[in-house]
Design an enzyme around this catalytic site. Structure first.
Site, PDB file in Angstrom:
ATOM      1  N   TYR A 135       0.842  -1.190   0.000  1.00 48.36           N
ATOM      2  CA  TYR A 135       0.000   0.000   0.000  1.00 48.36           C
ATOM      3  C   TYR A 135       0.881   1.245   0.000  1.00 48.36           C
ATOM      4  O   TYR A 135       2.050   1.218   0.398  1.00 48.36           O
ATOM      5  CB  TYR A 135      -0.974   0.010   1.189  1.00 48.36           C
ATOM      6  CG  TYR A 135      -0.338   0.285   2.536  1.00 48.36           C
ATOM      7  CD1 TYR A 135      -0.221   1.594   3.023  1.00 48.36           C
ATOM      8  CD2 TYR A 135       0.136  -0.751   3.332  1.00 48.36           C
ATOM      9  CE1 TYR A 135       0.344   1.843   4.260  1.00 48.36           C
ATOM     10  CE2 TYR A 135       0.694  -0.511   4.572  1.00 48.36           C
ATOM     11  CZ  TYR A 135       0.807   0.792   5.036  1.00 48.36           C
ATOM     12  OH  TYR A 135       1.382   1.047   6.254  1.00 48.36           O
ATOM     13  N   CYS A 136       0.302   2.339  -0.489  1.00 46.48           N
ATOM     14  CA  CYS A 136       0.977   3.640  -0.460  1.00 46.48           C
ATOM     15  C   CYS A 136      -0.024   4.658   0.086  1.00 46.48           C
ATOM     16  O   CYS A 136      -0.892   4.301   0.895  1.00 46.48           O
ATOM     17  CB  CYS A 136       1.488   4.017  -1.850  1.00 46.48           C
ATOM     18  SG  CYS A 136       0.204   4.171  -3.111  1.00 46.48           S
ATOM     19  N   ARG A 137       0.070   5.896  -0.338  1.00 45.35           N
ATOM     20  CA  ARG A 137      -0.863   6.910   0.171  1.00 45.35           C
ATOM     21  C   ARG A 137      -2.240   6.761  -0.462  1.00 45.35           C
ATOM     22  O   ARG A 137      -3.255   6.744   0.231  1.00 45.35           O
ATOM     23  CB  ARG A 137      -0.314   8.316  -0.088  1.00 45.35           C
ATOM     24  CG  ARG A 137      -1.233   9.440   0.409  1.00 45.35           C
ATOM     25  CD  ARG A 137      -0.617  10.811   0.172  1.00 45.35           C
ATOM     26  NE  ARG A 137      -0.371  11.048  -1.240  1.00 45.35           N
ATOM     27  CZ  ARG A 137      -1.279  11.529  -2.086  1.00 45.35           C
ATOM     28  NH1 ARG A 137      -2.517  11.799  -1.674  1.00 45.35           N
ATOM     29  NH2 ARG A 137      -0.982  11.742  -3.360  1.00 45.35           N
ATOM     30  N   TYR A 158      -3.411   4.115   1.949  1.00 44.21           N
ATOM     31  CA  TYR A 158      -3.546   4.421   3.365  1.00 44.21           C
ATOM     32  C   TYR A 158      -4.670   5.421   3.607  1.00 44.21           C
ATOM     33  O   TYR A 158      -5.360   5.359   4.629  1.00 44.21           O
ATOM     34  CB  TYR A 158      -2.229   4.967   3.888  1.00 44.21           C
ATOM     35  CG  TYR A 158      -2.196   5.179   5.389  1.00 44.21           C
ATOM     36  CD1 TYR A 158      -2.106   4.108   6.257  1.00 44.21           C
ATOM     37  CD2 TYR A 158      -2.263   6.471   5.934  1.00 44.21           C
ATOM     38  CE1 TYR A 158      -2.078   4.298   7.637  1.00 44.21           C
ATOM     39  CE2 TYR A 158      -2.222   6.674   7.284  1.00 44.21           C
ATOM     40  CZ  TYR A 158      -2.141   5.592   8.157  1.00 44.21           C
ATOM     41  OH  TYR A 158      -2.115   5.800   9.506  1.00 44.21           O
TER      42      TYR A 158
END
Length: 493
Positions: free
Chosen positions: A456-458, A485
């Protein structure tokens, strides 16, 4: 005075054209590699670009000083300590460059050429003639630049104070390169400063900021080389200009503090360094081939697959994220052209790797240009009509498996956060290990390819890039969290 900022959103990079309209003499500061805009605008304004000034050896893009010197005959200039593989003019701390004529009407250059001393191999070399000379201040008029040696981001870094007239009470502005940004300061830990520790460079940066830039009047406009999104700092503003006074008040790194406190502050939490940075810094220092503006060759699918098999080429899919996740060639990498395409490509593709583009028709030339801006010139061509090829060859197609924000990863999954360290420190999912996207290619071995991986990232863009990288490296079960996120954290809270 003619003053123009050129801001390139996809690299968060700024360059500047500054000229004296009475003489037509101009300088170009920190040019990008595709130079047509500069040449067109200079001609329209009646300006001759006579000097190309680099504030430092850039690491995040390939500069256009060689292209511009070839096109205009202008001299290339760096700070005095710079060592290059091509002829340059070295600019001394405190040196003034006058773009106007001597006040008494003498021909330019009549009062000496001290500003061109120390340039190796200038006799007869392309791009070393016609540079603005240094005049005695009492005899010069017009637009004036004053050189400030400001080491810290790199050893040879300089800033340029701009006056509309030599005797103006206050500067028009200051071009701060990567020394001072709007909201941040240059990072001191890049490989362009090899041989010196981040702490040593941060100490130099502290003194450059306090002893040079912060002595300028508050009304002095600040024109940096980068804005928000650049990996050359960690807290850059979306604003592309400011003033010394505003930065004195608002910039966290310019608040009252000791040198030791400053060093601790600016060496912590910097973004992961994209893999191409060292490559670009070396090319900007040593020289590089001139930009090839020809469109990429059209390849059949068989030719593209043969290039991957025989030449070690990567298939780089630049289509929008939704199209890639729905169907893509198995083993291809993905970076959507509507993101920070070049920077992310330089993070997951090693310099010198042959590239075959998988692009929506009509976008392949833009993709190639963006890669060229970071020195990735080895583009073999592009797959013709990739959507049709994907439809015709389902045996070559994969799709990206994405988890919904409310869908929990399996207990066996390796949970990986590919955001930058500062993002991770501000909040992360329980049990996640931080492997920033720029660091992931060198840390794949820390993950088990036989166990599920959830990334996952932003917001879900970098995680798809990371998923494509792991799949290309043979990981069997890779998923990412749709929405990242930002989508998961509110639900978890």
């Amino acid at each position: 005075m003619h003053f123009a900022q050129y801001y390139l959103d996809c690299l968060s990079q700024a360059s500047y054209l500054i000229g004296d309209e009475t003489t037509g003499r101009a300088v170009l500061v920190d040019p990008r590699r595709d130079i047509d805009d500069y040449l067109r605008d200079a001609e329209a304004a009646g300006l001759r670009i006579e000097l190309i000034i680099e504030t430092h050896f850039h690491a995040d893009f390939l500069s256009g000083h060689l292209e511009l010197a070839r096109a205009t005959g202008a001299t290339i200039a760096f700070g005095e300590t710079a060592e290059t593989g091509y002829p340059i003019r070295r600019l001394r701390d405190g040196e003034r460059i006058y773009l106007g004529a001597p006040a008494d009407g003498e021909a330019p250059g009549a009062s000496g050429t001290s500003g061109t001393s120390g340039a190796p191999g200038t006799s007869g070399a392309p791009g070393t003639s016609g540079a603005p000379e240094t005049f005695e201040p009492s005899r010069a008029s017009g637009v004036t630049l004053t050189v400030l040696a400001t080491p810290g981001h790199t050893p040879e870094s300089i800033c340029l104070v701009v006056h509309e007239h030599p005797d103006a009470d206050e500067p028009y502005g200051v071009l701060t390169g990567d020394t001072l940004f709007v909201g941040d300061v240059g990072r001191p830990d890049l490989l362009a400063a090899a041989g010196l520790t981040p702490e040593e460079m941060a100490g130099r940066l502290y003194r450059s900021l306090r002893d040079k830039l912060l002595t300028l009047p508050d009304a002095t406009r600040v024109f940096p080389a980068h804005g928000a999104g650049s990996a050359c700092g960690r807290n850059l503003s979306t604003e592309t200009t400011s003033t010394i006074g505003d930065q004195r008040r608002l910039n966290y790194a310019l608040q009252p503090m000791t040198e030791a406190e400053f060093v601790r502050l600016v060496t912590a939490g910097q973004p992961a360094t994209p893999g191409y940075f060292a490559h670009d810094a070396a090319l900007n220092r040593d020289g590089h081939p001139l930009l090839d503006t020809a469109p990429p060759a059209a390849l059949t699918l068989d030719e593209a697959l043969a290039a991957r098999r025989d030449a070690g080429a990567v298939l780089l899919d630049s289509r929008p994220l939704a199209a890639y996740t729905e169907a893509h060639f198995t083993g291809s990498l993905h970076i959507s052209l509507d993101t920070r395409f070049a920077e992310y490509a330089g993070s997951v593709v090693a310099p010198g790797t042959p590239i075959v583009l998988v692009s929506d028709p009509g976008t392949e030339s833009e993709a190639r240009l963006r890669l060229a801006r970071i020195g990735y010139d080895h583009v073999l061509g592009h797959v013709q009509d990739p959507a049709a090829q994907l439809a015709r060859h389902p045996e070559l197609v994969s799709r990206t498996h994405r988890l919904a924000p409310d869908e929990a990863p399996s207990a066996q999954a390796q949970l990986v956060d590919v955001r930058n360290p500062a993002e991770y420190a501000a909040g992360a999912l329980p049990g996640a290990v931080n492997l920033p996207l720029a660091s992931l290619p060198g840390h794949c071995a820390t993950l088990d390819p036989d166990r599920p991986v959830v990334l996952y990232c932003r917001s879900g863009n970098r995680s798809v890039i990371a998923a494509a990288l792991l799949e290309a490296r043979g990981f069997r079960d890779v998923r990412d969290i749709s929405g990242g996120y930002e989508a998961v954290a509110p639900a978890a809270g």
